[in-house]
Write a protein that holds these residues in place. Structure first.
Motif, PDB file in Angstrom:
ATOM      1  N   ALA A 241       0.826  -1.212   0.000  1.00  0.00           N
ATOM      2  CA  ALA A 241       0.000   0.000   0.000  1.00  0.00           C
ATOM      3  C   ALA A 241       0.859   1.260   0.000  1.00  0.00           C
ATOM      4  CB  ALA A 241      -0.927   0.001   1.214  1.00  0.00           C
ATOM      5  N   PHE A 246      -1.643   3.510  -2.061  1.00  0.00           N
ATOM      6  CA  PHE A 246      -3.073   3.236  -1.944  1.00  0.00           C
ATOM      7  C   PHE A 246      -3.647   4.010  -0.758  1.00  0.00           C
ATOM      8  CE2 PHE A 246      -2.283  -1.188  -3.909  1.00  0.00           C
ATOM      9  CZ  PHE A 246      -2.447  -0.668  -5.186  1.00  0.00           C
ATOM     10  N   ALA A 249      -3.083   2.855   2.926  1.00  0.00           N
ATOM     11  CA  ALA A 249      -1.737   2.823   3.497  1.00  0.00           C
ATOM     12  C   ALA A 249      -1.688   3.342   4.934  1.00  0.00           C
ATOM     13  CB  ALA A 249      -0.778   3.614   2.614  1.00  0.00           C
ATOM     14  N   ASN A 300     -10.561   0.402   0.129  1.00  0.00           N
ATOM     15  CA  ASN A 300     -10.207  -0.255  -1.132  1.00  0.00           C
ATOM     16  C   ASN A 300     -11.264  -0.051  -2.206  1.00  0.00           C
ATOM     17  OD1 ASN A 300      -7.766  -1.389  -0.317  1.00  0.00           O
ATOM     18  ND2 ASN A 300      -8.784  -3.187   0.559  1.00  0.00           N
TER      19      ASN A 300
END
Length: 305
Positions: A241, A246, A249, A300
């Motif tokens: 991540a 991402f 993270a 996500n």
């Protein structure tokens, strides 16, 4: 400054006063923190041997709702934990009332609010069953695990509140979504193994309670297996991540740090005879890991605009 705020879902907007949005945010956070706090007060009841401080339920004694002068400090601790259930209920009801005006636009928040209300009612009933069964280890363990699940639901509410309703459109590669899912499976397995281990340990909530009879030492080793797998999954997903930048993270980084702290505390308490302070800390941090794992997983997915 505008006196209204948008809380949207899909293509439809709901304009509500700013005070309403702030109140909903405040009570949502209060609900999350209170659900973590009651795990601490419940742990205090158990670790001080106060589980039967109030020998009856829903009253403290057959003739009194509150502790009487004839009872001791164990009764005060147990009754204080019961009062926390009332506090949770009031906060959860406030969240539900505040969500009602936007329930059509934010069905996700409405559903979560209803789940929390029903969960608290169910937990109160389970608490009564716990007393009437003389602190049966299985029921006590279920009581704790249900509290953990409520922490997850309230954490989801806090995370989703300022966002639009989450769709299933992934913003991360499928393998990463799978990894975070596996991480959560290991987290649940670790908590369940911890509950089973505790049911065989010395902290029963009352000195006269009969434990499960299973070797606590063997269960402690069993508890550690999913714990180390959880750490490995957390380290892997956090590294990916951070490298890929991402959204998950920051949540994963905090989650990994908490898991590391849990492992250190778990090893220490196992080697020092399970001191109550560290056992209680271990219980509360388990709730914190869930509160961090939920936004790590939800981040996500893309929010509809």
């Amino acid at each position: 400054m505008s006196s209204h705020s948008n809380i949207s879902s899909g293509s439809r907007d709901s304009i509500v006063p700013v005070w309403h949005t702030r109140a909903l945010k405040g009570f949502s956070w209060a609900s999350l923190l209170a659900n973590i706090a009651i795990i601490g007060t419940g742990g205090t009841v158990r670790l001080t041997g106060s589980g039967l401080g109030c020998p009856t339920w829903p009253t403290c004694t057959p003739d009194s709702l509150v502790p009487t002068q004839e009872l001791d400090w164990h009764s005060i601790i147990e009754f204080g934990n019961r009062l926390m259930t009332g506090v949770l209920g009031i906060i959860a009801l406030a969240v539900l009332v505040l969500v009602l005006p936007i329930r059509k636009q934010r069905k996700d928040l409405f559903q979560l609010a209803v789940i929390v209300i029903l969960g608290i009612i169910a937990q109160a009933i389970v608490g009564g069953i716990t007393v009437h069964t003389g602190l049966n280890p299985t029921i006590v363990g279920f009581h704790y695990f249900a509290s953990i699940l409520l922490v997850g639901v309230t954490a989801a509410t806090v995370y989703l509140l300022p966002r639009c309703r989450v769709t299933k459109t992934a913003t991360v590669p499928p393998y990463f979504a799978l990894l975070t899912g596996v991480l959560n499976v290991f987290l649940m397995l670790t908590i369940i193994a911890g509950v089973v281990t505790t049911s065989a340990g010395p902290h029963s909530g009352d000195q006269n309670v009969i434990r499960s009879g299973v070797d606590a030492g063997a269960l402690a080793h069993l508890h550690s297996l999913p714990g180390y797998m959880l750490l490995a999954a957390a380290l892997l997903t956090t590294t990916i991540a951070m490298m890929r930048k991402f959204a998950a993270a920051r949540w994963l980084l905090a989650l990994t740090a908490t898991i590391l702290a849990q492992i250190v505390i778990g090893v220490y308490q196992a080697r020092t005879g399970l001191p109550p302070l560290f056992v209680g800390t271990h219980m509360v941090l388990a709730a914190v890991t869930v509160a961090l794992a939920v936004p790590a997983y939800l981040s996500n997915t893309r929010q509809a605009r």
